[in-house]
Design a protein around this motif. Structure first.
Motif: not given
Length: 199
Positions: A156-162, A173-180, A188-192
């Motif tokens: 959750e924190a990585k999502w909001y950090l992204a 930096e956003a891409k790095t967090m979203l990749d993780e 995951g689906k939203k990040a992708a």
């Protein structure tokens, strides 16, 4: 009269052929119109599909993606029930302000609580409130601090950090967090989707 009947009989096949020709001509005309409508519908469908595909392939601005995907994290930590003495409990006050979308008051309350005692969940909600209040730089610092301190709610924190990085146009930096987190069940689906739109 007999001759007239014979003449009439002789002309009937010609009239019948002429009527058949007319009928077939009208059927052909209707068939051609129907075919024209079918072709027009197919062309329109192809054009609309092309526009949709083109728009989906266009990279989106980081701020647009932030606006599309950001929602403050729901309060699952503290709930104020009717009859609770809200004035006596600063944590309940801060979370009630958060629930009421009074993020400025929530931020003040969370900061006061964190001065008295480190609490990673309060820190998490502070970051969410800061992001909701358009304080994305402060939210970045808060979520980075949270990730250094906590093993819980990391995704959750990585999502909001992204999202915070997107708000600040810090795309790599956003891409790095979203990749993780792209393998996560909830995010995951939203990040992708965001990663695809950032290309």
């Amino acid at each position: 009269l007999k001759e007239e009947l014979q003449e009439l009989e002789a002309t009937l096949p010609e009239v019948n052929i002429e009527l058949q020709d007319r009928g077939q001509g009208e059927e052909r005309l209707i068939g051609q119109r129907f075919m024209l409508w079918k072709v027009a519908a197919v062309v329109m469908l192809i054009a609309v599909s092309a526009v949709v595909v083109f728009q989906l392939q266009q990279p989106s601005s980081p701020q647009d993606l932030f606006t599309q995907y950001f929602e403050p994290y729901p309060n699952e930590f503290v709930s104020a029930k009717r009859g609770d003495d809200i004035a006596a409990d600063p944590m309940v006050q801060a979370f009630q302000a958060y629930d009421n979308q009074d993020y400025s008051a929530a931020i003040d309350g969370f900061k006061k609580m964190l001065k008295e005692e480190e609490n990673v969940m309060v820190l998490f909600y502070l970051g969410s409130a800061q992001l909701a209040q358009n304080e994305s730089q402060a939210a970045i610092a808060t979520f980075e601090r949270f990730l250094e301190m906590s093993q819980d709610s990391v995704t959750e924190a990585k999502w909001y950090l992204a999202l915070s990085y997107l708000k600040e146009s810090r795309v790599e930096e956003a891409k790095t967090m979203l990749d993780e987190i792209k393998g996560d069940q909830e995010f995951g689906k939203k990040a992708a989707k965001i990663l695809r739109r950032l290309k």
